[in-house]
Design a protein around this motif. Structure first.
Motif, PDB file in Angstrom:
ATOM      1  N   ASP A  43       0.830  -1.208   0.000  1.00 14.33           N
ATOM      2  CA  ASP A  43       0.000   0.000   0.000  1.00 14.33           C
ATOM      3  C   ASP A  43       0.864   1.257   0.000  1.00 14.33           C
ATOM      4  O   ASP A  43       0.559   2.239  -0.697  1.00 14.33           O
ATOM      5  N   LEU A  44       1.923   1.246   0.782  1.00 14.36           N
ATOM      6  CA  LEU A  44       2.827   2.395   0.810  1.00 14.36           C
ATOM      7  C   LEU A  44       3.492   2.600  -0.554  1.00 14.36           C
ATOM      8  O   LEU A  44       3.701   3.738  -0.984  1.00 14.36           O
ATOM      9  N   GLN A  45       3.804   1.518  -1.231  1.00 15.27           N
ATOM     10  CA  GLN A  45       4.405   1.655  -2.559  1.00 15.27           C
ATOM     11  C   GLN A  45       3.416   2.257  -3.551  1.00 15.27           C
ATOM     12  O   GLN A  45       3.811   3.028  -4.431  1.00 15.27           O
ATOM     13  N   ASP A  46       2.137   1.924  -3.416  1.00 17.14           N
ATOM     14  CA  ASP A  46       1.119   2.598  -4.233  1.00 17.14           C
ATOM     15  C   ASP A  46       1.123   4.099  -3.949  1.00 17.14           C
ATOM     16  O   ASP A  46       0.996   4.927  -4.867  1.00 17.14           O
ATOM     17  N   ASN A  47       1.260   4.455  -2.672  1.00 12.90           N
ATOM     18  CA  ASN A  47       1.315   5.868  -2.308  1.00 12.90           C
ATOM     19  C   ASN A  47       2.559   6.548  -2.891  1.00 12.90           C
ATOM     20  O   ASN A  47       2.501   7.697  -3.345  1.00 12.90           O
ATOM     21  N   LEU A  48       3.670   5.833  -2.864  1.00 13.65           N
ATOM     22  CA  LEU A  48       4.902   6.390  -3.426  1.00 13.65           C
ATOM     23  C   LEU A  48       4.734   6.666  -4.917  1.00 13.65           C
ATOM     24  O   LEU A  48       5.158   7.725  -5.411  1.00 13.65           O
ATOM     25  N   ILE A  49       4.120   5.750  -5.639  1.00 13.78           N
ATOM     26  CA  ILE A  49       3.872   5.952  -7.070  1.00 13.78           C
ATOM     27  C   ILE A  49       3.007   7.195  -7.276  1.00 13.78           C
ATOM     28  O   ILE A  49       3.247   8.000  -8.188  1.00 13.78           O
ATOM     29  N   TYR A  50       2.024   7.377  -6.415  1.00 16.80           N
ATOM     30  CA  TYR A  50       1.148   8.552  -6.487  1.00 16.80           C
ATOM     31  C   TYR A  50       1.971   9.845  -6.325  1.00 16.80           C
ATOM     32  O   TYR A  50       1.794  10.812  -7.071  1.00 16.80           O
ATOM     33  N   VAL A  51       2.872   9.835  -5.341  1.00 15.97           N
ATOM     34  CA  VAL A  51       3.712  11.015  -5.116  1.00 15.97           C
ATOM     35  C   VAL A  51       4.607  11.272  -6.332  1.00 15.97           C
ATOM     36  O   VAL A  51       4.808  12.420  -6.739  1.00 15.97           O
ATOM     37  N   LEU A  52       5.114  10.207  -6.941  1.00 15.02           N
ATOM     38  CA  LEU A  52       5.952  10.368  -8.136  1.00 15.02           C
ATOM     39  C   LEU A  52       5.167  11.004  -9.276  1.00 15.02           C
ATOM     40  O   LEU A  52       5.708  11.799 -10.046  1.00 15.02           O
ATOM     41  N   LYS A  53       3.887  10.668  -9.390  1.00 14.15           N
ATOM     42  CA  LYS A  53       3.052  11.279 -10.428  1.00 14.15           C
ATOM     43  C   LYS A  53       2.869  12.764 -10.163  1.00 14.15           C
ATOM     44  O   LYS A  53       2.866  13.580 -11.092  1.00 14.15           O
ATOM     45  N   SER A  54       2.732  13.114  -8.895  1.00  9.45           N
ATOM     46  CA  SER A  54       2.599  14.520  -8.538  1.00  9.45           C
ATOM     47  C   SER A  54       3.896  15.273  -8.845  1.00  9.45           C
ATOM     48  O   SER A  54       3.871  16.396  -9.370  1.00  9.45           O
ATOM     49  N   ILE A  55       5.029  14.639  -8.528  1.00  9.71           N
ATOM     50  CA  ILE A  55       6.324  15.244  -8.862  1.00  9.71           C
ATOM     51  C   ILE A  55       6.438  15.417 -10.369  1.00  9.71           C
ATOM     52  O   ILE A  55       6.918  16.451 -10.864  1.00  9.71           O
ATOM     53  N   ALA A  56       6.002  14.392 -11.111  1.00 10.61           N
ATOM     54  CA  ALA A  56       6.094  14.436 -12.574  1.00 10.61           C
ATOM     55  C   ALA A  56       5.329  15.620 -13.147  1.00 10.61           C
ATOM     56  O   ALA A  56       5.762  16.245 -14.125  1.00 10.61           O
ATOM     57  N   PHE A  57       4.184  15.939 -12.545  1.00 12.12           N
ATOM     58  CA  PHE A  57       3.391  17.060 -13.042  1.00 12.12           C
ATOM     59  C   PHE A  57       4.187  18.357 -12.953  1.00 12.12           C
ATOM     60  O   PHE A  57       4.298  19.117 -13.916  1.00 12.12           O
ATOM     61  N   TYR A  58       4.735  18.632 -11.778  1.00 12.22           N
ATOM     62  CA  TYR A  58       5.458  19.879 -11.589  1.00 12.22           C
ATOM     63  C   TYR A  58       6.815  19.856 -12.294  1.00 12.22           C
ATOM     64  O   TYR A  58       7.266  20.861 -12.848  1.00 12.22           O
ATOM     65  N   ASN A  59       7.479  18.694 -12.275  1.00 14.09           N
ATOM     66  CA  ASN A  59       8.810  18.652 -12.872  1.00 14.09           C
ATOM     67  C   ASN A  59       8.765  18.729 -14.392  1.00 14.09           C
ATOM     68  O   ASN A  59       9.712  19.203 -15.017  1.00 14.09           O
TER      69      ASN A  59
END
Length: 561
Positions: free
Chosen positions: A29-45
């Protein structure tokens, strides 16, 4: 928890409590959350990249974050929590940079697409309502967001999103290894960011996602080529090598995984200490690189595929060093002498971090090794390796002559992954049943099913041509393309080459997509088809590429040979 990213997923449908790999549901579940955070980073980056405001640290974090979620890489709850928190810090830093440079403003977020506001900013404002760009999603509120696979209700969209995601994980792993050696490609990172966002965009349907999946394969070819260049430029082109599989009388350190830079540092620090170094699993091909042959204490390879760890690590007696995947939850009998590094993690195991200069101190491993007994012998003799594309093509004339003369009737690509299920014996049986006028082209740990068979040679050409690690599947592509050119064949599918591929995890998904992007058809895939491929998506692959599941050795020989 719901996870079906590996071939061994529970009941062929999905793991829902704990992973078959040994991963706890909480970690998944935490890894799913990490992927979510990476998507958010991808948007701004992606905005930062478009304005030349991106940095190497963010690129490395995206690669490492994706790599950490690959099967059998990181089992540590604390590690994934740390990555999530670090991800939020990186995201906030990028947003601040964009604000400072006036690329975005506190008010401009109201013009972002609705799905961005809802899914990545954690809010669904009314039309025209402004949303502060610095707020909303935090580590504390992340648990209240559905970041899991099943959040996508449409089966076909979910299937394509996950196929794309697993391709990205494989791409990130290979780009990570190239990055460690100083080889980077901004276009690869730009695609990863674009594709991460595509997995959340509800405006993208099947017609839009299928081309993006194939584009992932195309960028995958670029990534594999980059890593090939990084490895061969740094350590030389692999040479045909008879690799020792016996043991010596000195205590030893066993190194597993894929990271050649870690091996280089370990060999440098162990020379003259009386401690020998052995490779295991996917590190076997390192024995064929010229740069490593100068070390007298580099003895050879110990054991076989990743899934045999519990038995083989126990018998090795000395320390084991895991540089990347694939770690298996260790037994208590040797957990005190197993070490991890980089993105690998398992609670209760000693982790070795890199210093500010990227160097690693292996003195603790070396000192422990000196107190251990030499490895217990498992087998003796040698196995051949080192047939990368440069070595293979250096004897291209000999191969072409053998094909034209009828001595070689068919090449069979048997690359990919190994696994622990008994049905994997199919690949051993298939290799043994191949006619004497066929040659196996292999890369990856799938080779452990047949690389110790006595299959002989054809006029001096080994019947098993081992190109190396899974990333060295690129070499097989280069060899096939060179043969096509030599025979004047425009369509690579007209070559006397058949494909019987084994898969297990996400790097194999990327290699498969790479082959499809090159137009390779008639690939046989097994030991069973991915659970994440829906019937409709499978039909698309069958109609366009004639992907086939393997069946029995006899029937598949008729089909492929």
């Amino acid at each position: 928890m719901f996870c079906y990213q590996c071939e061994e997923t529970m009941n062929g449908t999905g793991c829902t409590k704990n992973g078959v790999c040994g991963k706890k549901g909480e970690v998944a579940d935490l890894q799913d959350n990490l992927i979510y955070v990476l998507k958010s980073i991808a948007f701004y980056n992606s905005k930062a990249r478009a304005n030349s405001l991106n940095d190497a640290k963010t690129d490395e974090f995206i690669l490492d974050g994706l790599f950490a979620t690959i099967t059998n890489t990181n089992f540590s709850e604390d590690d994934i929590k740390r990555l999530i928190n670090e991800g939020f810090e990186i995201k906030d830093g990028i947003k601040k940079r964009l604000l400072d440079e006036k690329v975005i403003t506190e008010k401009s977020v109201s013009s972002f697409p609705q799905w961005i506001k809802e899914k990545l900013l954690g809010a669904a404002p009314n039309a025209g309502e402004d949303l502060p760009v610095m707020a909303k999603v935090t580590p504390a509120t992340l648990a209240n967001i559905n970041t899991g696979i099943l959040a996508t209700e449409n089966e076909d969209i979910r299937s394509l999103r996950e196929l794309l995601m697993y391709g990205l994980k494989g791409m990130a792993a290979y780009a990570h290894h190239a990055n460690v050696l100083g080889y980077k490609d901004d276009n690869i990172m730009a695609f990863i960011e674009k594709a991460l966002l595509a997995t959340m965009d509800d405006h993208l349907g099947v017609d839009e996602l299928v081309p993006m999946v194939l584009e992932c394969g195309s960028v995958g070819v670029t990534t594999l080529a980059l890593l090939d260049k990084a490895n061969t430029t740094t350590y030389g082109n692999p040479e045909p090598t008879a690799v020792n599989i016996g043991v010596g009388s000195n205590p030893g350190i066993l190194i597993s995984g894929h990271d050649l830079h870690d091996l280089e540092q370990l060999l440098e620090q162990t020379k003259g200490t009386g401690v020998d170094v052995y490779t295991h699993g996917e590190m076997l091909p390192a024995n064929s690189y010229p740069a490593f042959k100068k070390y007298d204490n580099f003895v050879g390879n110990y054991g076989g595929s990743w899934w045999r760890q519990k038995e083989e690590f126990e018998k090795f007696n000395g320390p084991i060093f895991m540089t990347t995947n694939c770690i298996v939850p260790p037994k208590d009998t040797y957990i005190d002498r197993i070490y991890t590094t980089g993105i690998v993690g398992f609670d209760g195991v000693t982790h070795i971090n890199a210093g500010e200069d990227g160097g690693k101190d292996f003195s603790a491993i070396i000192e422990q090794a000196k107190t251990c007994q030499p490895p217990q012998q498992l087998e003796e003799g040698t196995i051949m390796g080192g047939f990368g594309h440069v070595s293979a093509l250096s004897v291209a004339d000999k191969i072409i002559e053998a094909v034209k003369g009828g001595q070689i009737k068919k090449f069979v690509v048997m690359a990919g992954c190994d696994g622990r299920h008994k049905e994997r014996s199919y690949y051993t049986d298939f290799a043994e049943a191949l006619p004497d006028d066929t040659v196996i082209l292999t890369a990856g740990c799938a080779k452990y099913r047949y690389n110790k068979l006595d299959l002989g040679d054809i006029g001096g050409i080994p019947r098993v041509i081992d190109a190396g690690q899974c990333n060295d599947s690129y070499s097989l592509v280069v060899i096939a393309q060179a043969l096509a050119k030599a025979f004047g064949v425009e369509d690579i599918n007209d070559l006397p080459v058949a494909y019987n591929i084994a898969w297990y995890e996400q790097k194999a998904c990327l290699v498969l997509l790479a082959l499809l992007s090159l137009g390779v058809k008639n690939i046989m895939l097994g030991p069973k088809l991915p659970a994440f491929v829906s019937p409709n998506v499978l039909n698309v692959l069958v109609e366009n590429f004639n992907i086939m599941p393997n069946t029995t050795v006899d029937e598949d020989l008729k089909t492929l040979i």
